[in-house]
Design a protein around this motif. Sequence first.
Motif, PDB file in Angstrom:
ATOM      1  N   PHE A 167     -24.999 -17.283  32.183  1.00 22.73           N
ATOM      2  CA  PHE A 167     -24.161 -17.808  31.583  1.00 22.73           C
ATOM      3  C   PHE A 167     -22.885 -17.682  30.944  1.00 22.73           C
ATOM      4  O   PHE A 167     -21.960 -18.269  31.519  1.00 22.73           O
ATOM      5  N   ILE A 168     -23.062 -16.999  30.056  1.00 28.77           N
ATOM      6  CA  ILE A 168     -22.269 -16.370  29.246  1.00 28.77           C
ATOM      7  C   ILE A 168     -21.092 -15.384  30.515  1.00 28.77           C
ATOM      8  O   ILE A 168     -19.921 -16.237  30.029  1.00 28.77           O
ATOM      9  N   PHE A 169     -21.486 -14.621  30.652  1.00 27.84           N
ATOM     10  CA  PHE A 169     -20.427 -14.146  31.463  1.00 27.84           C
ATOM     11  C   PHE A 169     -19.507 -14.620  32.943  1.00 27.84           C
ATOM     12  O   PHE A 169     -18.779 -14.353  32.961  1.00 27.84           O
ATOM     13  N   GLY A 170     -20.461 -15.968  32.942  1.00 24.83           N
ATOM     14  CA  GLY A 170     -19.748 -16.629  33.859  1.00 24.83           C
ATOM     15  C   GLY A 170     -18.662 -18.010  33.568  1.00 24.83           C
ATOM     16  O   GLY A 170     -17.802 -18.126  34.288  1.00 24.83           O
ATOM     17  N   PHE A 171     -19.407 -18.543  32.306  1.00 25.17           N
ATOM     18  CA  PHE A 171     -18.690 -19.291  32.131  1.00 25.17           C
ATOM     19  C   PHE A 171     -16.891 -18.482  31.136  1.00 25.17           C
ATOM     20  O   PHE A 171     -15.434 -19.022  31.397  1.00 25.17           O
ATOM     21  N   LEU A 172     -17.059 -17.482  31.199  1.00 23.02           N
ATOM     22  CA  LEU A 172     -16.019 -16.620  30.829  1.00 23.02           C
ATOM     23  C   LEU A 172     -15.037 -16.400  31.829  1.00 23.02           C
ATOM     24  O   LEU A 172     -13.218 -15.831  31.579  1.00 23.02           O
ATOM     25  N   THR A 173     -15.621 -16.118  33.297  1.00 23.41           N
ATOM     26  CA  THR A 173     -14.852 -15.881  33.764  1.00 23.41           C
ATOM     27  C   THR A 173     -13.953 -17.171  34.806  1.00 23.41           C
ATOM     28  O   THR A 173     -12.966 -17.190  34.979  1.00 23.41           O
ATOM     29  N   ASN A 174     -14.821 -18.050  34.648  1.00 24.01           N
ATOM     30  CA  ASN A 174     -14.737 -19.104  34.788  1.00 24.01           C
ATOM     31  C   ASN A 174     -12.983 -20.104  34.351  1.00 24.01           C
ATOM     32  O   ASN A 174     -12.308 -20.374  34.424  1.00 24.01           O
ATOM     33  N   ALA A 175     -13.542 -19.732  32.694  1.00 28.32           N
ATOM     34  CA  ALA A 175     -12.253 -20.023  31.458  1.00 28.32           C
ATOM     35  C   ALA A 175     -11.185 -18.897  32.223  1.00 28.32           C
ATOM     36  O   ALA A 175     -10.059 -20.041  31.642  1.00 28.32           O
ATOM     37  N   ASP A 176     -10.843 -17.860  32.859  1.00 29.55           N
ATOM     38  CA  ASP A 176      -9.625 -17.127  32.749  1.00 29.55           C
ATOM     39  C   ASP A 176      -9.334 -17.926  34.106  1.00 29.55           C
ATOM     40  O   ASP A 176      -7.807 -18.162  33.347  1.00 29.55           O
ATOM     41  N   VAL A 177     -10.055 -18.053  35.204  1.00 31.76           N
ATOM     42  CA  VAL A 177      -9.150 -19.256  36.123  1.00 31.76           C
ATOM     43  C   VAL A 177      -9.053 -20.515  35.979  1.00 31.76           C
ATOM     44  O   VAL A 177      -8.051 -20.782  36.088  1.00 31.76           O
ATOM     45  N   ILE A 178      -9.704 -21.676  34.959  1.00 27.76           N
ATOM     46  CA  ILE A 178      -9.243 -22.439  34.282  1.00 27.76           C
ATOM     47  C   ILE A 178      -7.220 -22.308  33.733  1.00 27.76           C
ATOM     48  O   ILE A 178      -6.570 -23.138  34.100  1.00 27.76           O
ATOM     49  N   PHE A 203     -18.431 -26.011  29.210  1.00 22.72           N
ATOM     50  CA  PHE A 203     -18.105 -24.702  28.661  1.00 22.72           C
ATOM     51  C   PHE A 203     -17.237 -23.804  29.202  1.00 22.72           C
ATOM     52  O   PHE A 203     -15.643 -23.436  28.694  1.00 22.72           O
ATOM     53  N   SER A 204     -16.956 -23.515  30.322  1.00 27.33           N
ATOM     54  CA  SER A 204     -15.921 -23.209  30.867  1.00 27.33           C
ATOM     55  C   SER A 204     -14.437 -23.919  31.205  1.00 27.33           C
ATOM     56  O   SER A 204     -13.361 -23.245  29.957  1.00 27.33           O
ATOM     57  N   ILE A 205     -14.641 -25.528  30.806  1.00 25.93           N
ATOM     58  CA  ILE A 205     -13.966 -25.821  30.621  1.00 25.93           C
ATOM     59  C   ILE A 205     -12.794 -26.216  29.233  1.00 25.93           C
ATOM     60  O   ILE A 205     -11.840 -25.599  28.751  1.00 25.93           O
ATOM     61  N   LEU A 206     -13.768 -25.804  28.351  1.00 19.03           N
ATOM     62  CA  LEU A 206     -13.136 -25.796  26.667  1.00 19.03           C
ATOM     63  C   LEU A 206     -12.580 -24.725  26.700  1.00 19.03           C
ATOM     64  O   LEU A 206     -12.422 -24.892  25.572  1.00 19.03           O
ATOM     65  N   TYR A 207     -13.702 -23.881  26.847  1.00 23.27           N
ATOM     66  CA  TYR A 207     -13.050 -22.507  27.077  1.00 23.27           C
ATOM     67  C   TYR A 207     -11.860 -21.947  27.389  1.00 23.27           C
ATOM     68  O   TYR A 207     -11.151 -21.564  26.552  1.00 23.27           O
ATOM     69  N   GLY A 208     -11.971 -22.094  28.481  1.00 24.37           N
ATOM     70  CA  GLY A 208     -10.278 -21.992  29.449  1.00 24.37           C
ATOM     71  C   GLY A 208      -8.957 -22.618  28.228  1.00 24.37           C
ATOM     72  O   GLY A 208      -7.932 -22.305  29.218  1.00 24.37           O
ATOM     73  N   ILE A 209      -9.567 -24.308  28.265  1.00 21.25           N
ATOM     74  CA  ILE A 209      -8.301 -25.348  26.945  1.00 21.25           C
ATOM     75  C   ILE A 209      -7.773 -24.359  26.053  1.00 21.25           C
ATOM     76  O   ILE A 209      -7.230 -24.034  25.283  1.00 21.25           O
ATOM     77  N   ILE A 210      -9.272 -23.832  24.772  1.00 15.36           N
ATOM     78  CA  ILE A 210      -9.207 -23.092  23.833  1.00 15.36           C
ATOM     79  C   ILE A 210      -8.236 -21.907  23.991  1.00 15.36           C
ATOM     80  O   ILE A 210      -7.176 -21.715  23.273  1.00 15.36           O
ATOM     81  N   SER A 211      -8.601 -21.435  25.582  1.00 14.77           N
ATOM     82  CA  SER A 211      -7.897 -19.433  25.387  1.00 14.77           C
ATOM     83  C   SER A 211      -6.331 -19.357  25.082  1.00 14.77           C
ATOM     84  O   SER A 211      -5.930 -18.705  26.324  1.00 14.77           O
ATOM     85  N   ILE A 212      -5.992 -20.356  25.942  1.00 18.18           N
ATOM     86  CA  ILE A 212      -4.342 -20.924  26.874  1.00 18.18           C
ATOM     87  C   ILE A 212      -3.471 -19.932  25.125  1.00 18.18           C
ATOM     88  O   ILE A 212      -3.927 -21.510  24.061  1.00 18.18           O
ATOM     89  N   ASP A 213      -2.764 -19.971  25.571  1.00 16.81           N
ATOM     90  CA  ASP A 213      -1.410 -19.325  24.201  1.00 16.81           C
ATOM     91  C   ASP A 213      -0.696 -20.158  24.525  1.00 16.81           C
ATOM     92  O   ASP A 213       0.729 -20.441  24.927  1.00 16.81           O
ATOM     93  N   PHE A 214      -0.874 -21.856  24.269  1.00 16.65           N
ATOM     94  CA  PHE A 214       0.727 -22.883  23.832  1.00 16.65           C
ATOM     95  C   PHE A 214       2.022 -22.433  23.261  1.00 16.65           C
ATOM     96  O   PHE A 214       2.679 -22.843  24.317  1.00 16.65           O
ATOM     97  N   LYS A 215       2.001 -21.745  22.258  1.00 18.13           N
ATOM     98  CA  LYS A 215       3.479 -21.246  21.639  1.00 18.13           C
ATOM     99  C   LYS A 215       3.707 -20.186  22.847  1.00 18.13           C
ATOM    100  O   LYS A 215       5.192 -20.662  23.080  1.00 18.13           O
TER     101      LYS A 215
END
Length: 129
Positions: free
Chosen positions: A51-62, A110-122
């Motif tokens: 689960f952790i490995f999968g949602f981290l890879t999907n978060a990068d794609v998101i 989880f994938s969407i939340l982490y994907g949005i959090i990981s975006i560098d908006f600056k």
Amino acid sequence: MFKKTCQLVIGFLCGLLFIEWFPAADLISLTDVFAACIIKPFHFFASAIVFIFGFLTNADVISEGIIVFTKLPVERYINMTQLLFSCLFLVSFIALSYFGFWQTLVFFCFSILYGIISIDFKQLKTNKA
């Protein structure tokens, strides 16, 4: 392109393995879910790792898909392969929902939340200017 293909395949396979290995797939109450996780600790541990490995890879794609769509009005140019991977990402979640709806919903959230959090908006703002 090869990296994105691998991320999509790994994300789909991790989601599928999470659905199959999570010990509380058919249980109704929350206490039954906790009891099944305690009774089958190996399945719970394996599903948690996948689960952790999968949602981290999907978060990068998101996150890259969101960046592509936010750059579209400014640059008026979109890379079609990135758009295709964003659409294939959604197709993979639709396919996963046929195997297990609730597990896919948790995986997707989880994938969407982490994907949005990981975006560098600056950095995204400085690229627009």
